[in-house]
Design an enzyme around this catalytic site. Structure first.
Site, PDB file in Angstrom:
ATOM      1  N   SER A  61       9.335 -19.578 -29.492  1.00 27.57           N
ATOM      2  CA  SER A  61       8.192 -19.084 -30.806  1.00 27.57           C
ATOM      3  C   SER A  61       7.647 -17.724 -30.378  1.00 27.57           C
ATOM      4  CB  SER A  61       6.944 -20.171 -31.071  1.00 27.57           C
ATOM      5  OG  SER A  61       7.440 -21.232 -31.795  1.00 27.57           O
ATOM      6  N   TYR A 188      17.252 -17.908 -37.079  1.00 26.21           N
ATOM      7  CA  TYR A 188      15.840 -18.371 -36.411  1.00 26.21           C
ATOM      8  C   TYR A 188      16.437 -19.311 -35.026  1.00 26.21           C
ATOM      9  CZ  TYR A 188      11.768 -21.300 -35.943  1.00 26.21           C
ATOM     10  OH  TYR A 188      10.667 -21.952 -35.380  1.00 26.21           O
ATOM     11  N   TYR A 240      -1.741 -21.503 -32.046  1.00 23.53           N
ATOM     12  CA  TYR A 240      -1.530 -22.760 -33.127  1.00 23.53           C
ATOM     13  C   TYR A 240      -3.167 -23.216 -33.110  1.00 23.53           C
ATOM     14  CZ  TYR A 240       3.384 -22.169 -32.314  1.00 23.53           C
ATOM     15  OH  TYR A 240       4.630 -21.711 -32.216  1.00 23.53           O
ATOM     16  N   VAL A 258       7.357 -22.893 -26.524  1.00 21.61           N
ATOM     17  CA  VAL A 258       7.427 -24.140 -25.957  1.00 21.61           C
ATOM     18  C   VAL A 258       8.246 -24.073 -24.765  1.00 21.61           C
ATOM     19  CG1 VAL A 258       6.779 -25.507 -27.934  1.00 21.61           C
ATOM     20  CG2 VAL A 258       9.178 -24.955 -27.395  1.00 21.61           C
TER      21      VAL A 258
END
Length: 309
Positions: A61, A188, A240, A258
């Site tokens: 991410s 992506y 987040y 992650v």
């Protein structure tokens, strides 16, 4: 002095890794502490390393930061007609917010927002650049000659991407997704699978630290204003639903992944890359967050005040 601080932090993290992780809210309980690496790249060009800074990990991410930069370069603030600028409070892959907002993602760093940003890039770029735009941008910023993609991430994202495809379909239903889903998924997945080490990531993120505005150079001033927007979103949304706690503990804009990596930015001073694989419940590296907290404390680096004197 910076080299000494970074080396001392790496040594302390190694010594107290089990204690730090046992005190955190681990995503998976009972795992042995993994490795730890740190790199600091100053805007003057110096790169300071400690620990396992040469260990590669998938960007995951963190790549969303670089994708957002490319989208802002292409469309400017029109990006925010497609993607919101508010923290979520829900898991990064939640579809709940999309129902509340009729297909408008809360921010560019939740999965829905990141997919909308990649949709923008697929729309705006030529066919030969669409799938590799973010990968090539990171490669150039990091000064790498070649790119390695993580096969496991590539496979897991393709095979287990049903939720992401559902998110894209939901946004299309509300008129906020335009490109073929498979093309967006390809781009992506590639950006998430990019393999990098702390040294490369710190170099790649160094451009984000150039935030000083200029009255005499219109182009430099526009870039500085764009960097400030990206950093503001990193501060409020980069971890987040753990972003508030991170801002309080560290006080720097940052984005986690992650894969265990974290990219943090000290405006007009440096970019910092940290890696350690074990994650907390929010998907953030436990040792990484603690190390950045230690670094901010010892240097005084913070967007909320000047460094130590």
């Amino acid at each position: 002095m910076l080299q000494q601080i970074v080396a001392e932090i790496a040594e302390e993290i190694a010594d107290k890794a089990a204690e730090i992780e046992s005190a955190a809210d681990a995503k998976v309980e009972g795992e042995a502490p993994g490795g730890f690496g740190i790199a600091v790249a100053t805007i003057e060009g110096e790169v300071v390393l400690a620990g396992e800074a040469a260990t590669q990990f998938p960007l995951q991410s963190i790549s969303k930061v670089f994708a957002l930069e490319l989208a802002l370069c292409a469309l400017g603030d029109k990006v925010f007609e497609r993607v919101g600028r508010e923290p979520s409070g829900d898991p990064f892959n939640s579809i709940i917010d999309l129902e509340k907002t009729s297909g408008l993602p809360r921010n560019p760093f939740v999965n829905a927002g990141a997919l909308a940003v990649v949709d923008i890039l697929v729309e705006e770029l030529t066919a030969e650049k669409q799938s590799d735009a973010v990968v090539e941008f990171v490669r150039r910023q990091a000064g790498l000659d070649s790119v390695e993609l993580n096969d496991e991430v590539m496979a897991s994202e393709h095979e287990g991407g049903d939720l992401n495809r559902a998110i894209m379909s939901f946004m299309r239903h509300h008129g906020n997704f335009h490109s073929p889903i498979d093309e967006v998924m390809e781009a992506y997945v590639k950006q998430c699978a990019f393999m990098i080490d702390c040294a490369g990531l710190a170099r790649a993120g160094r451009f984000l630290a150039h935030t000083r505005r200029s009255r005499d150079d219109e182009k430099a001033d526009a870039k500085a204003q764009r960097m400030r927007k990206v950093l503001a979103l990193m501060m409020t949304c980069g971890h987040y639903d753990g972003s508030g706690d991170f801002a309080l503990r560290v006080g720097l804009p940052a984005k986690s992944g992650v894969g265990g990596g974290i990219l943090a930015v000290v405006p007009e001073i440096a970019s910092v890359a940290i890696w350690s694989p074990n994650l907390d419940q929010h998907g953030n590296s436990m040792l990484g967050v603690r190390a950045l907290e230690m670094l901010a404390h010892r240097t005084g680096w913070s967007v909320f005040g000047p460094p130590c004197v």
